[in-house]
Design a protein around this motif. Structure first.
Motif, mmCIF file in Angstrom:
data_model
loop_
_atom_site.group_PDB
_atom_site.id
_atom_site.type_symbol
_atom_site.label_atom_id
_atom_site.label_comp_id
_atom_site.label_asym_id
_atom_site.label_seq_id
_atom_site.Cartn_x
_atom_site.Cartn_y
_atom_site.Cartn_z
ATOM 1 N N ASN A 22 43.611 -86.830 87.194
ATOM 2 C CA ASN A 22 42.242 -86.725 86.672
ATOM 3 C C ASN A 22 42.248 -86.616 85.153
ATOM 4 N N MET A 23 41.512 -87.513 84.525
ATOM 5 C CA MET A 23 41.336 -87.451 83.080
ATOM 6 C C MET A 23 40.170 -88.370 82.702
ATOM 7 N N TYR A 24 39.166 -87.770 82.076
ATOM 8 C CA TYR A 24 37.963 -88.514 81.732
ATOM 9 C C TYR A 24 37.602 -88.217 80.280
ATOM 10 N N ALA A 25 37.264 -89.251 79.545
ATOM 11 C CA ALA A 25 36.847 -89.062 78.145
ATOM 12 C C ALA A 25 35.332 -89.218 78.075
ATOM 13 N N ASP A 31 32.220 -87.868 68.631
ATOM 14 C CA ASP A 31 33.091 -86.835 69.218
ATOM 15 C C ASP A 31 33.592 -87.261 70.589
ATOM 16 N N ILE A 32 34.866 -86.963 70.861
ATOM 17 C CA ILE A 32 35.441 -87.274 72.179
ATOM 18 C C ILE A 32 35.863 -85.970 72.850
ATOM 19 N N PHE A 33 35.332 -85.738 74.048
ATOM 20 C CA PHE A 33 35.684 -84.569 74.852
ATOM 21 C C PHE A 33 36.587 -85.044 76.001
ATOM 22 N N ILE A 34 37.782 -84.467 76.113
ATOM 23 C CA ILE A 34 38.708 -84.831 77.195
ATOM 24 C C ILE A 34 38.512 -83.851 78.349
ATOM 25 N N LEU A 35 38.117 -84.359 79.502
ATOM 26 C CA LEU A 35 37.874 -83.532 80.678
ATOM 27 C C LEU A 35 39.065 -83.665 81.625
ATOM 28 N N ASP A 36 39.876 -82.616 81.699
ATOM 29 C CA ASP A 36 41.117 -82.552 82.490
ATOM 30 C C ASP A 36 42.174 -83.502 81.945
ATOM 31 N N CYS A 37 43.428 -83.205 82.297
ATOM 32 C CA CYS A 37 44.558 -83.988 81.775
ATOM 33 C C CYS A 37 45.673 -83.893 82.824
ATOM 34 N N HIS A 62 41.825 -93.341 68.282
ATOM 35 C CA HIS A 62 40.645 -92.530 67.937
ATOM 36 C C HIS A 62 41.005 -91.047 67.935
ATOM 37 N N ALA A 63 42.251 -90.734 67.556
ATOM 38 C CA ALA A 63 42.752 -89.352 67.638
ATOM 39 C C ALA A 63 41.918 -88.381 66.816
ATOM 40 N N ASP A 64 41.399 -88.841 65.660
ATOM 41 C CA ASP A 64 40.646 -87.924 64.790
ATOM 42 C C ASP A 64 39.275 -87.566 65.360
ATOM 43 N N GLN A 65 38.849 -88.239 66.440
ATOM 44 C CA GLN A 65 37.546 -87.955 67.045
ATOM 45 C C GLN A 65 37.641 -86.941 68.199
ATOM 46 N N ILE A 66 38.865 -86.649 68.668
ATOM 47 C CA ILE A 66 39.016 -85.762 69.837
ATOM 48 C C ILE A 66 38.750 -84.324 69.403
ATOM 49 N N VAL A 67 37.792 -83.675 70.066
ATOM 50 C CA VAL A 67 37.454 -82.297 69.686
ATOM 51 C C VAL A 67 38.186 -81.278 70.547
ATOM 52 N N GLY A 68 38.683 -81.684 71.728
ATOM 53 C CA GLY A 68 39.413 -80.736 72.564
ATOM 54 C C GLY A 68 39.620 -81.251 73.969
ATOM 55 N N VAL A 69 40.469 -80.514 74.700
ATOM 56 C CA VAL A 69 40.727 -80.786 76.121
ATOM 57 C C VAL A 69 40.114 -79.636 76.908
ATOM 58 N N PHE A 70 39.324 -79.970 77.932
ATOM 59 C CA PHE A 70 38.611 -78.958 78.719
ATOM 60 C C PHE A 70 39.096 -79.050 80.166
ATOM 61 N N LEU A 71 39.705 -77.971 80.647
ATOM 62 C CA LEU A 71 40.374 -77.970 81.954
ATOM 63 C C LEU A 71 39.510 -77.283 83.006
ATOM 64 N N PHE A 85 50.457 -84.744 76.494
ATOM 65 C CA PHE A 85 49.287 -84.987 75.648
ATOM 66 C C PHE A 85 49.364 -84.166 74.365
ATOM 67 N N VAL A 86 49.623 -82.860 74.483
ATOM 68 C CA VAL A 86 49.602 -82.005 73.281
ATOM 69 C C VAL A 86 50.815 -82.236 72.382
ATOM 70 N N SER A 87 51.855 -82.903 72.909
ATOM 71 C CA SER A 87 52.972 -83.262 72.030
ATOM 72 C C SER A 87 52.567 -84.373 71.065
ATOM 73 N N GLU A 88 51.478 -85.093 71.395
ATOM 74 C CA GLU A 88 50.971 -86.165 70.520
ATOM 75 C C GLU A 88 49.682 -85.793 69.799
ATOM 76 N N PHE A 89 48.805 -85.042 70.487
ATOM 77 C CA PHE A 89 47.483 -84.757 69.938
ATOM 78 C C PHE A 89 47.352 -83.250 69.721
ATOM 79 N N ASN A 90 47.227 -82.853 68.481
ATOM 80 C CA ASN A 90 47.129 -81.430 68.174
ATOM 81 C C ASN A 90 45.661 -81.011 68.191
ATOM 82 N N VAL A 91 45.128 -80.817 69.409
ATOM 83 C CA VAL A 91 43.719 -80.446 69.581
ATOM 84 C C VAL A 91 43.649 -79.196 70.459
ATOM 85 N N PRO A 92 42.584 -78.398 70.348
ATOM 86 C CA PRO A 92 42.490 -77.180 71.156
ATOM 87 C C PRO A 92 42.328 -77.477 72.645
ATOM 88 N N VAL A 93 42.831 -76.554 73.467
ATOM 89 C CA VAL A 93 42.749 -76.683 74.926
ATOM 90 C C VAL A 93 41.965 -75.484 75.460
#
Length: 578
Positions: A22-25, A31-37, A62-71, A85-93
């Motif tokens: 499951n992973m939905y943008a 702004d890009i919100f990542i829902l589950d990973c 579009h890495a600079d648009q990601i605001v976070g990962v929401f689990l 994912f977090v090894s590539e994208f330094n965004v809050p979880v």
């Protein structure tokens, strides 16, 4: 940004037309919100692959648009891909307390991501303001505590992602759904609902967790010998039921596996899992001190896959446990359709070993996912303008779409998506499918991430079916001759001793092909190897109707060493003549 220029885009990166991953943008303007990973475990055709995670090439751009990962919860299908994912994208979880602790365990186990520590604990009362958007959460019922749905308020209305859910009126406090909150979200206007479809094909109502708990206890009480329980490590609710049943029948529980122990200890530390007695858990090293009627062995297998671990126990390959006469093997997982054949073979192996098998699914319909009635209830709570069934293979997505139509949602407001589809909504035109982006699978094999592609998988498939054929030839390019006749080796293709004529003719064919290339004025190494592959492949198929992987190995004698040896021999002969 004025209202007319607002836009929502929904892109599934996994979780549609497949089980897991499951992973939905959700893109809201910039702004890009990542829902589950999440990840998924491979089907049989993915030979040797450990896990499969989403392909996020689009997100890299579009890495600079990601605001976070929401689990939503702590199962592998929601958090399993997070270390990569977090090894590539330094965004809050963001996630609930237990979800974040389990996510941390995953991330710490990966050398590339273990330094990451931008985790944020949320609960059903949390609201996070991102300027034009606000993210909040609501409590849902699943087989793990603190499961949350996600509500993203946008300038165009709310987008709601349910995560995995069901409705159970007997659920314990950690598992209860907040029905009032669902009604409140629905009243405020939901533009799009992304809803779990995994239980859409269930018949009738699922058993309540109280009924399942009593069933587990009855099985433990009825059996006099040793009990081996197969469960999924992250199904905390099932763990609690097993612990309670063991304590009620004067048994001790042996945890098999390092991953299981870490998850259990984490859940206990957060008071999400309770031990009915202090001495309930026994170290595997002390298992032999327990009598069979005292023993419960809890097996979750590597990466939470208990069925393969049971096979090893039944065939005597497991280091610690050998299933035998008088044992009860109690399967508490509900296998997916893809696993049914494997489970049937496993049961057969267990019966051959002399043990008895009982599964919860034999007697009760147990699932962490909502029944058709549950799915329709969620739709009626939310009253969405647009409906997107997710989490499941096509047939369950399609069934969920039909259930949505029965509640009154028009078929042109329902979208059966596939990976990479882009659903666009701007508040003026109806939501529609725009140009899709390419989203494949990223396969993990050992420490390799994404280095296994379709070509490698194709070769593995051929190797498994038709074997390999190696032809080694040594040539002297200067003299345009073959120094030694070809050495042919076959593995998994034909039995060499019984195929002498085939090997002899193949050797002659390789000799002729190599010599023809040596005689050619425009000699080319690549052309030579390709020629050997083509001629040999055609001949072997004519003779055997098989396509083995053909590896031509062409070696060239070292001209300088050869010249030096010749000169030395000449000197030696001259000395002898003197």
């Amino acid at each position: 940004m004025n209202e007319l220029s607002n836009q929502i885009r929904i892109i599934p990166f996994g979780g549609v037309r497949e089980n897991g991953k499951n992973m939905y943008a959700l893109e809201v303007n910039d702004d890009i919100f990542i829902l589950d990973c999440g990840l998924k475990y491979p089907e049989n055709e993915l030979l040797g692959i450990d896990i499969v995670i989403p392909d996020w090439n689009y997100l890299r751009e579009h890495a600079d648009q990601i605001v976070g990962v929401f689990l939503t919860h702590g199962h592998a299908d929601a958090i399993g891909a997070l270390p990569y994912f977090v090894s590539e994208f330094n965004v809050p979880v963001f996630g609930s307390e237990l979800t974040i602790e389990l996510a941390k365990l995953n991330v710490e186990n990966d050398p590339k991501s273990k330094q990451f520590n931008d985790f944020h604990v949320v609960d059903a009362d949390t609201e996070i303001d991102f300027g034009e958007e606000t993210v909040s959460f609501f409590k849902t019922t699943h087989s793990i505590p603190e499961s949350l749905g996600i509500d993203v308020k946008t300038p165009l209305g709310q987008v709601v992602y349910t995560g995995d859910f069901k409705f159970d009126q007997t659920a314990a406090p950690f598992y209860q759904t907040d029905l009032a909150r669902l009604g409140e979200i629905g009243k405020n206007g939901v533009v799009a609902l992304l809803s779990d479809s995994a239980g859409a094909e269930q018949y009738g109502e699922s058993a309540t967790e109280n009924q399942i708990a009593n069933f587990v206890k009855d099985q433990f009480a009825a059996h006099e010998g040793r009990i081996v329980v197969a469960s999924v490590a992250s199904n905390i609710l099932r763990m609690q039921q097993i612990f309670d049943a063991a304590a009620a029948t004067d048994r001790k529980v042996v945890l098999m596996g390092h991953d299981l122990e870490k998850i259990v200890r984490t859940a206990m530390r957060l008071d999400k899992l309770e031990l009915p007695s202090d001495d309930l858990l026994v170290n595997p090293k002390n298992m032999k001190s327990l009598s069979p009627e005292q023993t419960v062995i809890l097996e979750t297998g590597r990466m939470g896959e208990p069925i393969k671990a049971l096979q090893r126990m039944a065939t005597g390959e497991d280091r610690y446990v050998k299933i035998g006469e008088g044992d009860l093997v109690f399967i508490t997982t509900t296998p997916s359709h893809a696993m049914e054949t494997t489970v049937a073979k496993t049961r057969d192996l267990i019966f051959r070993a002399g043990a008895h098998v009982q599964a919860i699914s034999d007697s009760l319909q147990s699932s962490g996912h909502g029944s058709p009635a549950d799915l329709q209830l969620m739709i009626n709570f939310m009253h969405p303008d647009y409906f997107i069934p997710i989490q499941g293979e096509y047939r369950v997505l399609n069934r969920h779409a039909k259930l949505a139509e029965e509640t009154g949602i028009s078929s042109d407001h329902i979208f059966l998506t596939q990976r990479g589809d882009s659903l666009i909504y701007n508040g003026e035109a109806p939501m529609h499918l725009a140009e899709s982006i390419e989203v494949g699978n990223t396969m993990i094999d050992g420490i390799g991430v994404g280095d296994i592609g379709n070509i490698v998988l194709r070769d593995r498939k051929i190797l498994s079916e038709d074997g390999i054929f190696i032809a080694v030839v040594t040539i002297d390019r200067k003299k345009k001759q073959i120094v030694a006749e070809p050495k042919l080796t076959s593995r998994g293709f034909v039995y060499v001793k019984a195929s002498r004529d085939l090997m002899r003719e193949a050797s002659e064919l390789v000799t002729k092909t190599v010599q023809d290339n040596l005689d050619n004025k425009e000699f080319d190494w690549g052309h030579l190897k390709q020629d050997v592959r083509e001629h040999l492949g055609r001949y072997l198929f004519d003779q055997t109707k098989r396509h083995p992987v053909i590896l031509p190995v062409i070696m060239e004698v070292n001209q300088h060493a050869h010249h030096a040896r010749t000169k030395k021999n000449t000197v030696k002969k001259a000395t002898e003549q003197e």
